[in-house]
Design a protein around this motif. Sequence first.
Motif, PDB file in Angstrom:
ATOM      1  N   LYS A 239       5.270  11.232   6.488  1.00  0.00           N
ATOM      2  CA  LYS A 239       3.614  10.779   6.469  1.00  0.00           C
ATOM      3  C   LYS A 239       3.393   9.686   7.519  1.00  0.00           C
ATOM      4  CE  LYS A 239       1.894  10.497   2.469  1.00  0.00           C
ATOM      5  NZ  LYS A 239       1.204  10.068   1.338  1.00  0.00           N
TER       6      LYS A 239
ATOM      7  N   ARG B 227       3.010   1.602  -4.014  1.00  0.00           N
ATOM      8  CA  ARG B 227       2.103   1.955  -5.094  1.00  0.00           C
ATOM      9  C   ARG B 227       1.757   3.335  -4.794  1.00  0.00           C
ATOM     10  NH1 ARG B 227      -3.552  -1.407  -3.689  1.00  0.00           N
ATOM     11  NH2 ARG B 227      -4.109  -0.314  -2.188  1.00  0.00           N
ATOM     12  N   GLN B 228       2.101   4.074  -3.787  1.00  0.00           N
ATOM     13  CA  GLN B 228       1.720   5.480  -3.650  1.00  0.00           C
ATOM     14  C   GLN B 228       2.855   6.244  -4.459  1.00  0.00           C
ATOM     15  OE1 GLN B 228       2.031   6.710   0.413  1.00  0.00           O
ATOM     16  NE2 GLN B 228       0.126   5.325   1.107  1.00  0.00           N
ATOM     17  N   ARG B 229       2.513   7.545  -5.353  1.00  0.00           N
ATOM     18  CA  ARG B 229       3.208   7.881  -6.276  1.00  0.00           C
ATOM     19  C   ARG B 229       4.723   8.419  -5.631  1.00  0.00           C
ATOM     20  NH1 ARG B 229       1.485  12.459 -10.624  1.00  0.00           N
ATOM     21  NH2 ARG B 229      -0.010  10.845 -11.156  1.00  0.00           N
TER      22      ARG B 229
ATOM     23  N   GLN C  66       0.565  -1.237  -0.038  1.00  0.00           N
ATOM     24  CA  GLN C  66      -0.009  -0.153  -0.088  1.00  0.00           C
ATOM     25  C   GLN C  66       0.881   1.221  -0.040  1.00  0.00           C
ATOM     26  OE1 GLN C  66      -1.538  -0.855   3.988  1.00  0.00           O
ATOM     27  NE2 GLN C  66      -1.696   1.194   4.219  1.00  0.00           N
ATOM     28  N   TYR C  67       2.031   1.104   0.670  1.00  0.00           N
ATOM     29  CA  TYR C  67       3.049   2.054   0.455  1.00  0.00           C
ATOM     30  C   TYR C  67       3.840   2.481  -0.637  1.00  0.00           C
ATOM     31  CZ  TYR C  67       1.913   2.122   5.228  1.00  0.00           C
ATOM     32  OH  TYR C  67       1.212   2.511   6.617  1.00  0.00           O
TER      33      TYR C  67
ATOM     34  N   ALA D 220       5.959  15.968  -1.341  1.00  0.00           N
ATOM     35  CA  ALA D 220       5.402  14.688  -0.909  1.00  0.00           C
ATOM     36  C   ALA D 220       6.876  13.806  -0.592  1.00  0.00           C
ATOM     37  CB  ALA D 220       4.883  14.167  -2.412  1.00  0.00           C
TER      38      ALA D 220
ATOM     39  N   TYR E 223       9.298   7.617   5.427  1.00  0.00           N
ATOM     40  CA  TYR E 223       7.956   7.375   4.798  1.00  0.00           C
ATOM     41  C   TYR E 223       7.258   6.239   5.269  1.00  0.00           C
ATOM     42  CZ  TYR E 223       4.959   7.955   0.640  1.00  0.00           C
ATOM     43  OH  TYR E 223       3.823   7.903  -0.077  1.00  0.00           O
TER      44      TYR E 223
ATOM     45  N   CYS F   1       6.314  13.833  -9.522  1.00  0.00           N
ATOM     46  CA  CYS F   1       6.079  13.833  -8.341  1.00  0.00           C
ATOM     47  C   CYS F   1       6.173  15.516  -7.631  1.00  0.00           C
ATOM     48  CB  CYS F   1       6.674  12.917  -7.463  1.00  0.00           C
ATOM     49  SG  CYS F   1       5.722  12.647  -5.757  1.00  0.00           S
TER      50      CYS F   1
END
Length: 390
Positions: free
Chosen positions: A388, A200-202, A197-198, A383, A319, A379
């Motif tokens: 995060k 695939r984050q941009r 899930q992390y 970010a 991250y 990106c």
Amino acid sequence: MSINNRNLIVLALTYWLYFGQLGVLVPYLGIFLDGRGFSSAEIGELFAVITLARILGPGIWANVADKTGNALGVLRLGTFLTVLTFSSVFYFSGFWGLTLSFGLMMMFWTAVLPQLEVITMQAVSKSKANYGQIRLWGSVGFICLTIAVGKALDVYSTDTPVVVSIGVLACLFLITLFISAPGAASKAEAAPGHIWQYMRQRPFAVFIFASVCLQISFGAYYGFFALYLRDLGYSGQQTGLFIALGVLAEVGIFLIAGRLIRTYGVWNLLFASIALTAIRWFALGVMAESATVIFISQLVHALSFGLTHAVSVHFIHQYLPSSFHSRGQAVYISVAFGFGGALGNYMAGQQWQQGTNAFETFTTAAIFAAVGALSLLLCAKKAFDEQKNT
């Protein structure tokens, strides 16, 4: 001296030996294989095959480390099995035999660095030291052993790198017995979800893609830089000094990496470093006859490897949740260094043609580095620099 400070010294020695071993093998493995009668295509293929072990290995070991909370145990086991399997190099001479030896060695070698990074980050969090101040000793080890082996190659046979490697690996295993787990022996608190899930984050996906491109670009340098300089008339000692210069520049960058990250941020540093790497490879392909050009290009190694690595470790640590740290480092190493490194080595080996296509090979490397830098534009800067997850 406090227990934690003593542990930091032991960790610094561990980095010295770990990267010292890379200083023995990475620059001179091509010379060792050339001495065994391998062609440049075979050298590139062997590099690619053994590098593939870096794709599978890190994930397996990191999964064990994260789920058991025993990163130190995994680290020790990895160093022991590395010594054991690497010893078989002395019993093989053919392509597949040496590929098996180096492949098995690399599989267990991949257990070492992700765990060492996690243990070090945990240790420095409890002291006034920072990651760069400990990691720089790896660069010092690389310098010392690169120069020593480069000089030795002017005197002894091309088997020298593997003979020295055995001694260094044995010392590495012994020093890990003195490391203390810095209050992280228990299992990490579970984080919800899965590391996918992390990934695939941009920001993370772009980071991995840029890292892969960077490592592909290193194929020509890792596989053929020493041979390239030899073909251009440089001695083994000069080659060792040039390689050591690049790593000496790393030492300086590691001392100030933390300050640079706080001042300029992850995105800016990655973009600048990878873009300058593209220029570095192109310059090597065009003007390597000039010692001044090689000198300057080796100074850029502080950014190409040193700063990009320090920034990458920082990015992963901030991250991802703590329970995914080992697996995050493993993804970075296996995908970027494993897949990217294997592809880069294979491509460089196919292009090199005993040095006749040196310009084309380094130009290809420059193109991949440039693509990696430009991909970061996909990106937003903030970010990359937001903390995060905790």
